[in-house]
Design a protein around this motif. Structure first.
Motif, PDB file in Angstrom:
ATOM      1  N   TRP A  51       0.851  -1.187   0.000  1.00  0.00           N
ATOM      2  CA  TRP A  51       0.000   0.000   0.000  1.00  0.00           C
ATOM      3  C   TRP A  51       0.889   1.239   0.000  1.00  0.00           C
ATOM      4  O   TRP A  51       2.100   1.147   0.165  1.00  0.00           O
ATOM      5  CB  TRP A  51      -0.917   0.009   1.220  1.00  0.00           C
ATOM      6  CG  TRP A  51      -0.175  -0.089   2.514  1.00  0.00           C
ATOM      7  CD1 TRP A  51       0.264  -1.213   3.121  1.00  0.00           C
ATOM      8  CD2 TRP A  51       0.245   0.996   3.338  1.00  0.00           C
ATOM      9  NE1 TRP A  51       0.939  -0.900   4.276  1.00  0.00           N
ATOM     10  CE2 TRP A  51       0.927   0.448   4.442  1.00  0.00           C
ATOM     11  CE3 TRP A  51       0.112   2.370   3.265  1.00  0.00           C
ATOM     12  CZ2 TRP A  51       1.477   1.228   5.447  1.00  0.00           C
ATOM     13  CZ3 TRP A  51       0.646   3.162   4.273  1.00  0.00           C
ATOM     14  CH2 TRP A  51       1.312   2.572   5.353  1.00  0.00           C
ATOM     15  N   SER A  52       0.274   2.415  -0.177  1.00  0.00           N
ATOM     16  CA  SER A  52       0.970   3.687  -0.063  1.00  0.00           C
ATOM     17  C   SER A  52      -0.006   4.700   0.525  1.00  0.00           C
ATOM     18  O   SER A  52      -1.215   4.479   0.557  1.00  0.00           O
ATOM     19  CB  SER A  52       1.482   4.160  -1.422  1.00  0.00           C
ATOM     20  OG  SER A  52       0.401   4.391  -2.283  1.00  0.00           O
ATOM     21  N   PHE A  53       0.528   5.803   0.972  1.00  0.00           N
ATOM     22  CA  PHE A  53      -0.328   6.835   1.536  1.00  0.00           C
ATOM     23  C   PHE A  53      -1.128   7.502   0.416  1.00  0.00           C
ATOM     24  O   PHE A  53      -0.729   7.478  -0.747  1.00  0.00           O
ATOM     25  CB  PHE A  53       0.515   7.873   2.279  1.00  0.00           C
ATOM     26  CG  PHE A  53       1.113   7.334   3.550  1.00  0.00           C
ATOM     27  CD1 PHE A  53       0.351   7.200   4.699  1.00  0.00           C
ATOM     28  CD2 PHE A  53       2.447   6.948   3.583  1.00  0.00           C
ATOM     29  CE1 PHE A  53       0.901   6.718   5.865  1.00  0.00           C
ATOM     30  CE2 PHE A  53       3.007   6.461   4.755  1.00  0.00           C
ATOM     31  CZ  PHE A  53       2.238   6.337   5.893  1.00  0.00           C
ATOM     32  N   ALA A  54      -2.235   8.124   0.784  1.00  0.00           N
ATOM     33  CA  ALA A  54      -3.109   8.766  -0.198  1.00  0.00           C
ATOM     34  C   ALA A  54      -2.419   9.931  -0.893  1.00  0.00           C
ATOM     35  O   ALA A  54      -2.706  10.233  -2.054  1.00  0.00           O
ATOM     36  CB  ALA A  54      -4.394   9.249   0.481  1.00  0.00           C
ATOM     37  N   ASP A  55      -1.476  10.576  -0.208  1.00  0.00           N
ATOM     38  CA  ASP A  55      -0.798  11.723  -0.827  1.00  0.00           C
ATOM     39  C   ASP A  55       0.388  11.272  -1.697  1.00  0.00           C
ATOM     40  O   ASP A  55       1.100  12.106  -2.238  1.00  0.00           O
ATOM     41  CB  ASP A  55      -0.340  12.727   0.236  1.00  0.00           C
ATOM     42  CG  ASP A  55       0.639  12.122   1.232  1.00  0.00           C
ATOM     43  OD1 ASP A  55       0.972  10.926   1.104  1.00  0.00           O
ATOM     44  OD2 ASP A  55       1.075  12.853   2.138  1.00  0.00           O
ATOM     45  N   GLY A  56       0.607   9.967  -1.844  1.00  0.00           N
ATOM     46  CA  GLY A  56       1.634   9.463  -2.750  1.00  0.00           C
ATOM     47  C   GLY A  56       2.918   9.022  -2.075  1.00  0.00           C
ATOM     48  O   GLY A  56       3.804   8.481  -2.730  1.00  0.00           O
TER      49      GLY A  56
END
Length: 126
Positions: A51-56
């Motif tokens: 996964w990754s954070f929503a802000d990239g």
């Protein structure tokens, strides 16, 4: 539990119990096509983060990812070390061969040279 009775039941049973390890599904096909033995050895599903954070921003590395990275680094270091050992061995072998060749030439130079009539015969034959 009466193990003797259980073993007798299994012996005379029509069902057979397999004790061999099963081949992983698709292992032969993957090896024939140049892929890993199993789908979990390497590739995007194991090497990329889940996964990754929503802000990239990327997710922090997982323990398995760090472990695989460490194993690969260790393997790479071992390969480099063994390769340098092979190179050193080849160089030592070459030096030994050159030394043997020089020794042979030196021995030939110490042999008696033809003189007098033999020298004249040898020159006339050439």
């Amino acid at each position: 539990v009466n193990y003797e009775r259980l073993s007798a039941v299994f012996r005379f049973s029509s069902r057979q119990l397999s004790t061999t390890c099963g081949v992983q599904a698709g292992q032969k096909w993957r090896l024939e096509h140049g892929l890993a033995r199993s789908g979990t050895e390497y590739g995007p599903l194991t090497d990329l983060p889940d996964w990754s954070f929503a802000d990239g921003r990327p997710a922090p590395p997982l323990k398995g990812h760090l472990r695989r990275k460490q194993e690969r680094e260790t393997l790479a270091r071992r390969i480099v070390m063994l390769n340098s050992e092979v190179d050193q061995g080849i160089e030592m072998w070459r030096e030994k061969q050159e030394g043997a060749k020089r020794m042979e030439e030196h021995k030939k130079s110490l042999l008696l040279k033809p003189k007098g009539q033999r020298l004249l015969k040898k020159k006339s034959q050439c």
